[in-house]
Design a protein around this motif. Structure first.
Motif, PDB file in Angstrom:
ATOM      1  N   MET A 117       0.853  -1.191   0.000  1.00 38.17           N
ATOM      2  CA  MET A 117       0.000   0.000   0.000  1.00 38.17           C
ATOM      3  C   MET A 117       0.884   1.235   0.000  1.00 38.17           C
ATOM      4  SD  MET A 117      -3.018  -1.249   2.501  1.00 38.17           S
ATOM      5  CE  MET A 117      -3.848   0.288   2.707  1.00 38.17           C
ATOM      6  N   ASP A 123      -6.424   3.723  -1.263  1.00 36.41           N
ATOM      7  CA  ASP A 123      -7.841   4.099  -1.258  1.00 36.41           C
ATOM      8  C   ASP A 123      -8.050   5.377  -2.062  1.00 36.41           C
ATOM      9  OD1 ASP A 123      -9.494   2.327   0.705  1.00 36.41           O
ATOM     10  OD2 ASP A 123      -7.524   2.596   1.626  1.00 36.41           O
ATOM     11  N   PHE A 171      -8.645   0.924  -4.282  1.00 36.24           N
ATOM     12  CA  PHE A 171      -9.628   0.243  -3.435  1.00 36.24           C
ATOM     13  C   PHE A 171     -10.980   0.936  -3.608  1.00 36.24           C
ATOM     14  CE2 PHE A 171      -5.772  -0.699  -0.595  1.00 36.24           C
ATOM     15  CZ  PHE A 171      -5.504  -1.876  -1.274  1.00 36.24           C
ATOM     16  N   ARG A 195     -20.521   5.211   6.762  1.00 36.09           N
ATOM     17  CA  ARG A 195     -19.962   4.939   5.442  1.00 36.09           C
ATOM     18  C   ARG A 195     -20.967   5.129   4.312  1.00 36.09           C
ATOM     19  NH1 ARG A 195     -15.131   0.568   5.769  1.00 36.09           N
ATOM     20  NH2 ARG A 195     -14.322   2.062   4.255  1.00 36.09           N
ATOM     21  N   LYS A 223     -15.901  -3.002  -3.446  1.00 38.19           N
ATOM     22  CA  LYS A 223     -16.033  -3.284  -2.015  1.00 38.19           C
ATOM     23  C   LYS A 223     -17.348  -2.746  -1.496  1.00 38.19           C
ATOM     24  CE  LYS A 223     -13.491   0.770  -0.401  1.00 38.19           C
ATOM     25  NZ  LYS A 223     -12.238   1.293   0.107  1.00 38.19           N
ATOM     26  N   HIS A 224     -17.791  -3.188  -0.361  1.00 36.42           N
ATOM     27  CA  HIS A 224     -17.233  -4.242   0.478  1.00 36.42           C
ATOM     28  C   HIS A 224     -18.192  -5.406   0.344  1.00 36.42           C
ATOM     29  CE1 HIS A 224     -15.998  -0.324   2.175  1.00 36.42           C
ATOM     30  NE2 HIS A 224     -14.881  -0.921   2.482  1.00 36.42           N
ATOM     31  N   MET A 247     -12.988  -6.713  -2.655  1.00 37.62           N
ATOM     32  CA  MET A 247     -12.598  -6.736  -1.237  1.00 37.62           C
ATOM     33  C   MET A 247     -13.785  -7.250  -0.412  1.00 37.62           C
ATOM     34  SD  MET A 247     -11.441  -3.564   1.241  1.00 37.62           S
ATOM     35  CE  MET A 247     -10.151  -3.007   0.173  1.00 37.62           C
ATOM     36  N   PHE A 250     -16.136  -6.540   6.341  1.00 33.04           N
ATOM     37  CA  PHE A 250     -15.853  -6.911   7.730  1.00 33.04           C
ATOM     38  C   PHE A 250     -16.977  -7.715   8.393  1.00 33.04           C
ATOM     39  CE2 PHE A 250     -13.264  -2.813   7.833  1.00 33.04           C
ATOM     40  CZ  PHE A 250     -12.044  -3.419   8.047  1.00 33.04           C
ATOM     41  N   ASP A 292     -10.459  -7.289   3.859  1.00 27.73           N
ATOM     42  CA  ASP A 292     -10.334  -5.924   4.349  1.00 27.73           C
ATOM     43  C   ASP A 292      -9.219  -5.917   5.404  1.00 27.73           C
ATOM     44  OD1 ASP A 292     -10.619  -3.245   4.814  1.00 27.73           O
ATOM     45  OD2 ASP A 292     -12.796  -3.284   4.856  1.00 27.73           O
ATOM     46  N   ALA A 293      -8.817  -4.725   5.821  1.00 30.50           N
ATOM     47  CA  ALA A 293      -7.650  -4.605   6.690  1.00 30.50           C
ATOM     48  C   ALA A 293      -7.828  -5.395   7.984  1.00 30.50           C
ATOM     49  CB  ALA A 293      -7.412  -3.126   7.015  1.00 30.50           C
ATOM     50  N   MET A 333      -4.935  -8.876   3.702  1.00 31.76           N
ATOM     51  CA  MET A 333      -4.515  -7.489   3.893  1.00 31.76           C
ATOM     52  C   MET A 333      -4.041  -7.281   5.320  1.00 31.76           C
ATOM     53  SD  MET A 333      -6.461  -3.780   3.576  1.00 31.76           S
ATOM     54  CE  MET A 333      -7.249  -3.944   2.009  1.00 31.76           C
ATOM     55  N   TRP A 361     -12.433   9.679   3.474  1.00 32.37           N
ATOM     56  CA  TRP A 361     -11.594   8.842   2.603  1.00 32.37           C
ATOM     57  C   TRP A 361     -11.021   9.591   1.417  1.00 32.37           C
ATOM     58  CZ3 TRP A 361      -8.990   4.787   3.740  1.00 32.37           C
ATOM     59  CH2 TRP A 361      -9.503   3.811   4.590  1.00 32.37           C
ATOM     60  N   GLU A 409     -15.546   5.748   7.685  1.00 30.79           N
ATOM     61  CA  GLU A 409     -15.417   4.527   8.480  1.00 30.79           C
ATOM     62  C   GLU A 409     -15.422   4.850   9.972  1.00 30.79           C
ATOM     63  OE1 GLU A 409     -12.146   2.007   7.384  1.00 30.79           O
ATOM     64  OE2 GLU A 409     -12.652   0.542   8.934  1.00 30.79           O
TER      65      GLU A 409
HETATM   66  C1  BGC Z   1     -11.578  -0.061   4.948  1.00 30.39           C
HETATM   67  C2  BGC Z   1     -11.447  -0.281   3.467  1.00 30.39           C
HETATM   68  C3  BGC Z   1     -10.120   0.206   2.971  1.00 30.39           C
HETATM   69  C4  BGC Z   1      -9.020  -0.478   3.753  1.00 30.39           C
HETATM   70  C5  BGC Z   1      -7.626  -0.125   3.284  1.00 30.39           C
HETATM   71  C6  BGC Z   1     -10.366  -0.532   5.726  1.00 30.39           C
HETATM   72  O1  BGC Z   1     -10.398  -0.100   7.031  1.00 30.39           O
HETATM   73  O2  BGC Z   1     -12.734  -0.720   5.422  1.00 30.39           O
HETATM   74  O3  BGC Z   1     -12.508   0.355   2.804  1.00 30.39           O
HETATM   75  O4  BGC Z   1      -9.998  -0.024   1.597  1.00 30.39           O
HETATM   76  O5  BGC Z   1      -9.153  -0.118   5.118  1.00 30.39           O
HETATM   77  O6  BGC Z   1      -7.284   1.167   3.575  1.00 30.39           O
END
Ligand code: BGC
Length: 732
Positions: A84, A113, A157, A171, A210-211, A254, A257, A289-290, A321, A428, A491
């Protein structure tokens, strides 16, 4: 995303050559880690900013001196498939290590992102969706793709295509709103924009849908919360934008969660393998996802991290990830016989195919000359960001015709949101510069407005009575910018109360008490509960977070140099307690009405404040002569739209249908088409739609698509509530 035969063969040849470790390395996505130099761990440091123990500025200062580990040794050893980052110089350095120093020379995916623009930030998705203009969605995505690639980012992303019907969820700002049809149009156009221009080596990126899936349906709008729904709802409302984007060729997906009906989407075999990969034949790869694979242990679905890794890999999760669980555990699992290597081959084949399609094997670097010119935003980008901003603004009320303003009027501009560059950006967006941001204050000045600025108060700023008095004394009209700070959406920004935050309502009341006309401009990233504002203010304009050209776009609309044409992509409730609220809800046995024993609230009634698809203009439109003809395999629908006002304007004509009787209860209305018409004052146009009968069905709980004979209602109008209607019986 199609490979030539030669490319596909190269993928297979590489796969044959790879060791188990190298395969697992491709399934690993890393981000630069912060190392050393702190008295506390990096995680603790993040907590400290989040809970306010250290101010943001302090954090930025610490970070600017912090050392980062870019995993160079891991890349060299073939232990990293993707990174990233958004720094083109660093991207080239890392890519060089991967290409020249790792055994097989496999280039890296560089992910970031880029949700609504990179350096050229355009409106947040919920705003842009309200332009109802797929060509605009495509063009802004294309601009973002080029800018990303020039910064070393070859994997965006985005798009976020989660249908979201609960405005408490922070979101909602990132996605195209509540409707599956509009979201599908948005999804298709974004994929085309991000991936479709293969005319040059640097013009496209891999998109990441996503998501996946149903994240927008998290219970009570609380982020990361559980999701429970019938399959019919999943298929009819939440899957369609993903399906549309996969059909358009989306390269990656992606997983979300949330758990869906008890199984986290990170290791959900049903959604990942059965639907996405088998039923839709998705050829690309899926990334978690992360940190999500690790969270499967917290979810309580996997005993420990190694098990979570095995379960995810088996379910069809191709890339991890940020947890290194694949990296540290999959080899052992294969050696112990807990995981079949075929899962790895499948994942790596998908990952290499995307890299091959992206052209990374031939063209891994950002050209030097592009890095040098990265600093200037081209005028064409600024023009597009301005166009997108203008088209996303929604006029909610103009009862006293205060708008458009004339330049001879003295304006008192009020509200802290009006003058803060960081507030135009939206959630974002990370690669913008404050000097690029045009605030509403700047925009009005650029238009030559006669204006004075009085902060007076804001979402987190106290009300200032003296400034209110001064504002009243100066202006012929007060323009009050109110709403939410950018940090109140995105988020982890769910809210239990979505009415006007802080003392802004009080501030508006005081401004009204001065007797001067007040225009309220809303800056926010979600539908808000604005019953009080709608009752007390004659003039309300939804301006969202429109990106770097926000101020110019708003000023042009206020002065009538651009006519407002945006519509709402999400229903606005009167009160928070009405959430979730959306126009296309299933029919009940007691549809809400004024009588008591119907589906309604005692204190909020049964209707929304502003419906989906709603938005006024500086002129008015009348709809007549709805005609619906059965043409065998499709319906031909037409309507006459007349501009009945005194100015030219643009109207989004919307086509809805209702399947009146179905084997499962159907929505009261479903959007099936839209088109924009531009009409001079007094002019009329005949607007036609083709509604294919094959698109009039629905999915049942087995995921089977059904077309059922019976009565249908066809609606056409300027929003989802106020429509002409014709009923007919159809046999399929
Ligand atoms: C978010 C994703 C994002 C990812 C990478 C996550 O916390 O839910 O939408 O792409 O982080 O930054």
């Amino acid at each position: 995303m199609k490979l030539t035969q030669a490319q596909a063969e190269k993928v297979e040849a590489l796969l044959r050559e790879m060791t188990l470790d190298e395969k697992i390395g491709q399934m690993n996505l890393e981000s630069p880690s912060i190392v050393g130099g702190f008295d506390v761990s990096f995680e603790e440091l993040i907590e400290m900013v989040n809970d306010g123990r250290i101010p943001q500025e302090e954090f930025v200062k610490i970070m600017s001196t912090a050392k980062r580990d870019f995993h160079e040794d891991d890349i060299r050893a073939g232990r990293v498939g993707a990174m990233m980052g958004d720094d083109p110089v660093k991207a080239n350095e890392l890519q060089k290590i991967a290409v020249e120093e790792s055994r097989l020379g496999i280039p890296l995916m560089m992910g970031f992102d880029v949700i609504h623009g990179f350096r050229t930030v355009y409106p947040i998705a919920i705003a842009e969706a309200g332009s109802f203009e797929p060509d605009l969605f495509r063009r802004t995505a294309r601009m973002a793709a080029r800018e990303s690639r020039a910064h070393g980012v070859n994997w965006n992303f985005a798009p976020m295509v989660d249908v979201a019907r609960d405005a408490r969820w922070g979101r909602v700002s990132e996605g195209p709103g509540e409707d599956p049809y509009l979201a599908s149009c948005f999804a298709r156009a974004k994929i085309d924009g991000l991936q479709g221009d293969t005319s040059s080596k640097e013009s496209y990126v891999a998109a990441c849908l996503k998501h996946y899936v149903a994240y927008g349906a998290c219970e009570s709008g609380r982020d990361y919360n559980t999701t429970t729904m019938a399959n019919s709802l999943l298929y009819n409302a939440y899957l369609p934008p993903f399906k549309a984007a996969v059909e358009e060729g989306a390269a990656t997906v992606m997983a979300s969660f949330n758990d869906l009906n008890g199984v986290p989407c990170t290791l959900n075999r049903f959604t990942l393998r059965e639907i996405l990969k088998e039923c839709w034949s998705f050829p690309g790869f899926v990334v978690s996802d992360a940190n999500a694979i690790r969270e499967c242990v917290v979810h309580g679905i996997a005993e420990d991290e190694p098990t979570a890794g095995v379960m995810a890999a088996q379910a069809g999760m191709d890339m991890d990830m940020g947890t290194e669980i694949y990296l540290n555990n999959l080899k052992q699992a294969i050696e112990d016989g807990r995981l079949d290597v075929a899962y790895l081959d499948e994942a790596v084949r998908r990952i290499l195919s995307v890299k091959m399609w992206l052209g990374l094997f031939d063209n891994p670097y950002v050209p030097e000359e592009q890095i040098a010119t990265n600093e200037v935003i081209p005028q064409t980008n600024l023009d597009l960001a301005l166009e997108a901003g203008e088209k996303s603004i929604v006029l909610l009320k103009n009862d006293d015709n205060l708008l458009p303003l004339s330049k001879s009027q003295k304006i008192s501009l009020v509200g802290t949101l009006a003058a803060k560059p960081e507030e135009v950006i939206g959630a974002w967006a990370m690669s913008w510069k404050p000097s690029d941001c045009v605030t509403i204050l700047d925009g009005l000045k650029n238009q030559g407005a006669a204006l004075e600025y009085f902060p007076c108060g804001g979402p987190d700023a106290p009300m200032n009575d003296e400034e209110i008095a001064a504002a009243a004394a100066y202006g012929d009209v007060i323009v009050a910018v109110v709403g939410e700070n950018v940090t109140m959406t995105g988020e982890a920004s769910s809210k239990a109360d979505i009415s006007m935050p802080g003392a802004q309502r009080e501030m508006l009341q005081k401004l009204l008490d001065t007797g001067k006309p007040v225009i309220a401009l809303l800056m926010n990233g979600r539908p808000m509960a604005l019953e009080w504002e709608a009752e007390h203010l004659s003039t309300l304009v939804e301006c969202w977070h429109l990106g770097i050209q926000m101020g110019n776009a708003v000023a042009k609309v206020l002065f009538g140099e651009a006519v407002p044409q945006g519509k709402l992509a999400s229903t606005f409730p009167k009160m928070t307690g009405q959430c979730p609220i959306y126009y296309n809800h299933p029919n009940t046995g007691r549809p809400g009405s004024k009588s008591k024993f119907t589906s309604r609230y005692l204190d909020a009634g049964f209707s929304e404040l502003f419906p989906f698809g709603y938005g006024l203009s500086y002129t008015t439109f009348q709809y007549d002569d709805l005609a619906v003809e059965d043409k065998g395999d499709h319906l031909a629908v037409s309507v006459k739209v007349t501009n009945t006002g005194k100015r030219s304007g643009v109207e989004t004509v919307q086509l809805y249908m209702q399947d009146v009787v179905g084997s499962i209860v159907r929505p009261v209305k479903e959007l099936k088409g839209f088109t924009k018409v531009s009409l001079e004052a007094g002019a009329s146009a005949q607007v036609s739609f083709t509604l294919n009968k094959s698109d009039m069905g629905f999915y049942n709980n087995d995921g089977k698509y059904l077309l059922e004979d019976g009565t249908f209602r066809i609606y056409v109008g300027g929003n989802s509530r106020d429509c002409l209607m014709q009923e007919l019986r159809l046999v399929f």
